[in-house]
Design a protein around this motif. Structure first.
Motif, PDB file in Angstrom:
ATOM      1  N   ILE A   1       0.866  -1.178   0.000  1.00 21.41           N
ATOM      2  CA  ILE A   1       0.000   0.000   0.000  1.00 21.41           C
ATOM      3  C   ILE A   1       0.902   1.226   0.000  1.00 21.41           C
ATOM      4  N   ASN A   2       0.828   2.006  -1.047  1.00 20.54           N
ATOM      5  CA  ASN A   2       1.730   3.145  -1.192  1.00 20.54           C
ATOM      6  C   ASN A   2       1.322   4.334  -0.320  1.00 20.54           C
ATOM      7  N   VAL A   3       0.040   4.648  -0.341  1.00 23.34           N
ATOM      8  CA  VAL A   3      -0.444   5.790   0.427  1.00 23.34           C
ATOM      9  C   VAL A   3      -1.690   5.376   1.212  1.00 23.34           C
TER      10      VAL A   3
ATOM     11  N   ALA B   1      -5.916  13.960   5.767  1.00 23.22           N
ATOM     12  CA  ALA B   1      -4.485  13.703   5.912  1.00 23.22           C
ATOM     13  C   ALA B   1      -4.114  12.453   5.134  1.00 23.22           C
ATOM     14  N   THR B   2      -2.913  12.432   4.606  1.00 27.63           N
ATOM     15  CA  THR B   2      -2.391  11.247   3.940  1.00 27.63           C
ATOM     16  C   THR B   2      -0.968  11.002   4.403  1.00 27.63           C
ATOM     17  N   ILE B   3      -0.559   9.756   4.302  1.00 28.51           N
ATOM     18  CA  ILE B   3       0.802   9.396   4.672  1.00 28.51           C
ATOM     19  C   ILE B   3       1.284   8.308   3.729  1.00 28.51           C
ATOM     20  N   PRO B   4       2.355   8.586   2.996  1.00 33.01           N
ATOM     21  CA  PRO B   4       2.913   7.580   2.106  1.00 33.01           C
ATOM     22  C   PRO B   4       3.776   6.588   2.878  1.00 33.01           C
ATOM     23  N   SER B   5       4.061   5.473   2.259  1.00 31.85           N
ATOM     24  CA  SER B   5       4.925   4.503   2.893  1.00 31.85           C
ATOM     25  C   SER B   5       6.341   5.075   2.983  1.00 31.85           C
ATOM     26  N   GLY B   6       6.808   5.315   4.174  1.00 32.14           N
ATOM     27  CA  GLY B   6       8.156   5.840   4.348  1.00 32.14           C
ATOM     28  C   GLY B   6       8.311   7.308   4.051  1.00 32.14           C
ATOM     29  N   GLY B   7       7.208   8.047   3.916  1.00 28.48           N
ATOM     30  CA  GLY B   7       7.303   9.464   3.589  1.00 28.48           C
ATOM     31  C   GLY B   7       6.643  10.344   4.620  1.00 28.48           C
ATOM     32  N   ALA B   8       6.630  11.641   4.299  1.00 33.37           N
ATOM     33  CA  ALA B   8       6.083  12.621   5.223  1.00 33.37           C
ATOM     34  C   ALA B   8       4.573  12.738   5.058  1.00 33.37           C
ATOM     35  N   ALA B   9       3.910  13.008   6.157  1.00 34.93           N
ATOM     36  CA  ALA B   9       2.463  13.163   6.135  1.00 34.93           C
ATOM     37  C   ALA B   9       2.062  14.502   5.531  1.00 34.93           C
TER      38      ALA B   9
ATOM     39  N   ALA C   1     -18.224  14.973  10.911  1.00 36.54           N
ATOM     40  CA  ALA C   1     -18.319  14.417   9.559  1.00 36.54           C
ATOM     41  C   ALA C   1     -18.232  12.896   9.650  1.00 36.54           C
ATOM     42  N   VAL C   2     -18.487  12.259   8.528  1.00 39.88           N
ATOM     43  CA  VAL C   2     -18.156  10.843   8.388  1.00 39.88           C
ATOM     44  C   VAL C   2     -16.728  10.776   7.865  1.00 39.88           C
ATOM     45  N   TYR C   3     -15.901  10.048   8.558  1.00 39.12           N
ATOM     46  CA  TYR C   3     -14.493   9.920   8.196  1.00 39.12           C
ATOM     47  C   TYR C   3     -14.271   8.590   7.474  1.00 39.12           C
ATOM     48  N   TYR C   4     -13.599   8.682   6.341  1.00 36.97           N
ATOM     49  CA  TYR C   4     -13.338   7.512   5.516  1.00 36.97           C
ATOM     50  C   TYR C   4     -11.827   7.275   5.418  1.00 36.97           C
ATOM     51  N   CYS C   5     -11.423   6.046   5.583  1.00 41.52           N
ATOM     52  CA  CYS C   5     -10.022   5.745   5.337  1.00 41.52           C
ATOM     53  C   CYS C   5      -9.852   5.335   3.878  1.00 41.52           C
ATOM     54  N   ASN C   6      -8.650   5.522   3.399  1.00 42.85           N
ATOM     55  CA  ASN C   6      -8.349   5.319   1.988  1.00 42.85           C
ATOM     56  C   ASN C   6      -6.989   4.663   1.852  1.00 42.85           C
ATOM     57  N   ALA C   7      -6.871   3.793   0.871  1.00 36.31           N
ATOM     58  CA  ALA C   7      -5.581   3.151   0.582  1.00 36.31           C
ATOM     59  C   ALA C   7      -5.368   3.150  -0.918  1.00 36.31           C
ATOM     60  N   GLN C   8      -4.163   3.510  -1.326  1.00 36.28           N
ATOM     61  CA  GLN C   8      -3.818   3.539  -2.740  1.00 36.28           C
ATOM     62  C   GLN C   8      -2.621   2.627  -3.003  1.00 36.28           C
ATOM     63  N   VAL C   9      -2.784   1.806  -4.036  1.00 37.25           N
ATOM     64  CA  VAL C   9      -1.701   0.967  -4.539  1.00 37.25           C
ATOM     65  C   VAL C   9      -1.347   1.500  -5.919  1.00 37.25           C
ATOM     66  N   PHE C  10      -0.075   1.769  -6.155  1.00 38.21           N
ATOM     67  CA  PHE C  10       0.318   2.434  -7.391  1.00 38.21           C
ATOM     68  C   PHE C  10       0.523   1.486  -8.586  1.00 38.21           C
ATOM     69  N   PHE C  11       1.006   0.279  -8.368  1.00 39.60           N
ATOM     70  CA  PHE C  11       1.307  -0.601  -9.488  1.00 39.60           C
ATOM     71  C   PHE C  11       0.701  -1.975  -9.269  1.00 39.60           C
ATOM     72  N   PRO C  12      -0.365  -2.350 -10.007  1.00 34.44           N
ATOM     73  CA  PRO C  12      -1.172  -1.447 -10.829  1.00 34.44           C
ATOM     74  C   PRO C  12      -2.018  -0.548  -9.934  1.00 34.44           C
ATOM     75  N   TYR C  13      -2.462   0.585 -10.469  1.00 28.97           N
ATOM     76  CA  TYR C  13      -3.151   1.532  -9.614  1.00 28.97           C
ATOM     77  C   TYR C  13      -4.500   0.987  -9.147  1.00 28.97           C
ATOM     78  N   SER C  14      -4.738   1.063  -7.849  1.00 25.15           N
ATOM     79  CA  SER C  14      -6.018   0.708  -7.248  1.00 25.15           C
ATOM     80  C   SER C  14      -6.282   1.655  -6.095  1.00 25.15           C
ATOM     81  N   ASN C  15      -7.525   1.979  -5.894  1.00 23.40           N
ATOM     82  CA  ASN C  15      -7.927   2.931  -4.867  1.00 23.40           C
ATOM     83  C   ASN C  15      -9.031   2.294  -4.033  1.00 23.40           C
ATOM     84  N   TYR C  16      -8.833   2.217  -2.733  1.00 23.97           N
ATOM     85  CA  TYR C  16      -9.769   1.523  -1.860  1.00 23.97           C
ATOM     86  C   TYR C  16     -10.307   2.463  -0.787  1.00 23.97           C
TER      87      TYR C  16
END
Length: 116
Positions: free
Chosen positions: A30-32, A48-56, A90-105
């Motif tokens: 999971i990239n982000v 807010a977002t946080i990448p794998s190994g990166g800054a928020a 608000a309603v808070y939703y979590c999100n996950a992005q995979v870059f290769f191949p791209y998928s958004n959850y």
């Protein structure tokens, strides 16, 4: 990939909550991971977002009050919310992005209500 969020609830202004979101399923990397929110009548917005190994990254309105973190070993993302305001409701939703191949959850959403 399935995302299960938890930790929402009712809190008074100035209070704190911690949201958690665990990813499960066929996970390669999971990239982000991140949190978004949607208040009634408004569009969904990035919190807010946080990448794998990166800054928020944070939306300006929560900087200094919210902290996002992730545990890559557990594929879990957290959102520590402090000094909560009624406008954080608000309603808070979590999100996950995979870059290769791209998928958004998306997770199912958890309600956060800030009210006295």
């Amino acid at each position: 990939v399935q995302l299960q969020a938890s930790g929402g609830g009712l809190v008074q202004p100035g209070g704190s909550l911690r949201l958690s979101c665990a990813a499960s399923g066929s996970i390669v990397r999971i990239n982000v991971m991140g949190w978004y929110r949607q208040a009634p009548g408004n569009q969904r917005e990035l919190v807010a977002t946080i990448p794998s190994g990166g800054a928020a990254n944070y939306v300006d309105s929560v900087k200094g009050r919210f902290t996002i973190s992730r545990d890559n070993a557990k594929n879990t993302v957290y959102l520590q919310m402090t000094s909560l305001k009624p406008e954080d409701t608000a309603v808070y939703y979590c999100n996950a992005q995979v870059f290769f191949p791209y998928s958004n959850y998306w997770g199912q959403g958890t309600q956060v209500t800030v009210s006295s």
